[in-house]
Design an enzyme around this catalytic site. Sequence first.
Site, mmCIF file in Angstrom:
data_model
loop_
_atom_site.group_PDB
_atom_site.id
_atom_site.type_symbol
_atom_site.label_atom_id
_atom_site.label_comp_id
_atom_site.label_asym_id
_atom_site.label_seq_id
_atom_site.Cartn_x
_atom_site.Cartn_y
_atom_site.Cartn_z
ATOM 1 N N ARG A 1 0.793 -1.230 0.000
ATOM 2 C CA ARG A 1 0.000 0.000 0.000
ATOM 3 C C ARG A 1 0.826 1.282 0.000
ATOM 4 O O ARG A 1 0.619 2.177 -0.814
ATOM 5 C CB ARG A 1 -0.881 0.082 1.272
ATOM 6 N N THR A 2 1.738 1.388 0.963
ATOM 7 C CA THR A 2 2.404 2.681 1.158
ATOM 8 C C THR A 2 3.230 3.038 -0.070
ATOM 9 O O THR A 2 3.116 4.140 -0.612
ATOM 10 C CB THR A 2 3.281 2.632 2.423
ATOM 11 N N LYS B 1 25.583 -3.440 0.045
ATOM 12 C CA LYS B 1 27.058 -3.364 0.025
ATOM 13 C C LYS B 1 27.575 -2.563 1.207
ATOM 14 O O LYS B 1 28.760 -2.268 1.295
ATOM 15 C CB LYS B 1 27.522 -2.691 -1.268
ATOM 16 N N HIS C 1 4.343 5.735 11.710
ATOM 17 C CA HIS C 1 3.936 5.568 10.312
ATOM 18 C C HIS C 1 3.027 6.754 10.000
ATOM 19 O O HIS C 1 1.811 6.618 9.885
ATOM 20 C CB HIS C 1 3.219 4.234 10.144
ATOM 21 N N ARG D 1 10.992 3.999 3.780
ATOM 22 C CA ARG D 1 10.607 3.031 4.833
ATOM 23 C C ARG D 1 11.856 2.277 5.239
ATOM 24 O O ARG D 1 12.660 1.866 4.384
ATOM 25 C CB ARG D 1 9.557 2.058 4.318
HETATM 26 N N1 CP Z 1 -0.513 0.005 5.767
HETATM 27 C C1 CP Z 1 0.714 -0.267 5.292
HETATM 28 O O1 CP Z 1 1.718 0.331 5.703
HETATM 29 O O2 CP Z 1 0.731 -1.244 4.350
HETATM 30 P P1 CP Z 1 2.040 -1.719 3.557
HETATM 31 O O3 CP Z 1 2.966 -2.364 4.560
HETATM 32 O O4 CP Z 1 1.542 -2.665 2.500
HETATM 33 O O5 CP Z 1 2.680 -0.488 2.981
#
Ligand code: CP
Length: 303
Positions: free
Chosen positions: A51-52, A80, A129, A101
Site C-alpha cells: 500500500r504505502t 554493500k 507511520h 521506509r
Molecule cells: N498500511 C501499510 O503500511 O501497508 P504496507 O505495509 O503494504 O505499505
Amino acid sequence: MRHLMSPLDFTVDELEELFKLANDIEANHEKYSEKCHGKKLATCFYEPSTRTRLSFESAMINLGGSVIGFSDANSSSAAKGESVSDTIRVISCFADICAMRHPKEGAPMVAASKSSIPVINAGDGGHQHPTQTLTDLLTIRSLRGNIKDFTIGLCGDLKFGRTVHSLINALMRYPGIKFIFISPPELKVPDYITSALEEKGIEYKEVISLDEVMSELDFLYMTRVQRERFFNEEDYVRLKDFYILNKDKMAIAKDDMLVLHPLPRVNEISVDVDDDPRAAYFKQVQYGVYVRMALILTLLELV
Ligand code: CP
C-alpha cells in the site's frame, strides 16, 4: 524545506488544510493532473510494502510526476554497506522528494538531517507511520464529518504496531476522543503512550476482551500481529489469532460503527465482514492516495 517524520510535525490547523486539499483532489482529479509535471519522487523502501509504496507512486503519477526508487534493501547499495546518510545525499541528486521506509527506528530522521530534498517517513521500525495516520485521520474526517467526540477501540498488536502509536499520538490533539485498548497482556500499548494520555487527562481503558467493549465503539481499529517484530516464532503463533473479527462480533456493534485497518490483514478480520457496510478498510486505502497527493503538493510547495 519541510520533512514529515511524525504526524505531529503538522499542527491541527495545518492538517485541516491538508485534509481539505485531499478532499478537493478527490472531487476534482483533473485540476491536479499536471501539478507535479517534471518532478520526481524517490521511493526508498528497505522493508516490504504494498500500500504505502504503491500509493505514493500512484499519488505522484496522478499529479503528472514520475517515480524512481527501490523496493528491497537487497537491490540497493545498502546490501554493500552504504549508510542511509550517503544514500539520501545521492537520491537528492536524482529526485525532488523521497518517501523512505526502514526497519530501524529513526533511520528516515537521519536521512532527513542529511537531505537537500523533503523526506517522508513511510514507516520506521515499530516507531511511527505518519502517512498511515494521515490516511486514518482523513478517512475518519471524511466518513464522519469531523474528528471529535468519539470512542475508538484499537485492537490487536498495540505493542509493535507503529500505525497504532502514530494514530494515538495524533488523536490526542482532538477533543472528546476516548480510547479503548484491546490486546493480550503481552501486546499492550507502550507505557509512554498511556503516561502521555494520563498527563493530558484523556480517558482510556485497557481490556483483553473485544466482545466486552464492542457495543461502546464508534470506530474499531483492527491490527495485524507484527510477526516481523517478534523475537521468537512460538510467541507469534500463540498470539496471532487472539482476535478474529467476524459477523457474530459485528452483530453486537453499533449500526454506524466503522471498522478500520491499516492492512495488510492476516486472519484478524474474517473475509465475511468485508461486505458489511461498516467495513471501511478498503475505502481507507483510497483515501491514502488522496492524502499522499496532498502531502506531496504541500511539501513541494506547489499549493
Ligand atoms: N498500511 C501499510 O503500511 O501497508 P504496507 O505495509 O503494504 O505499505
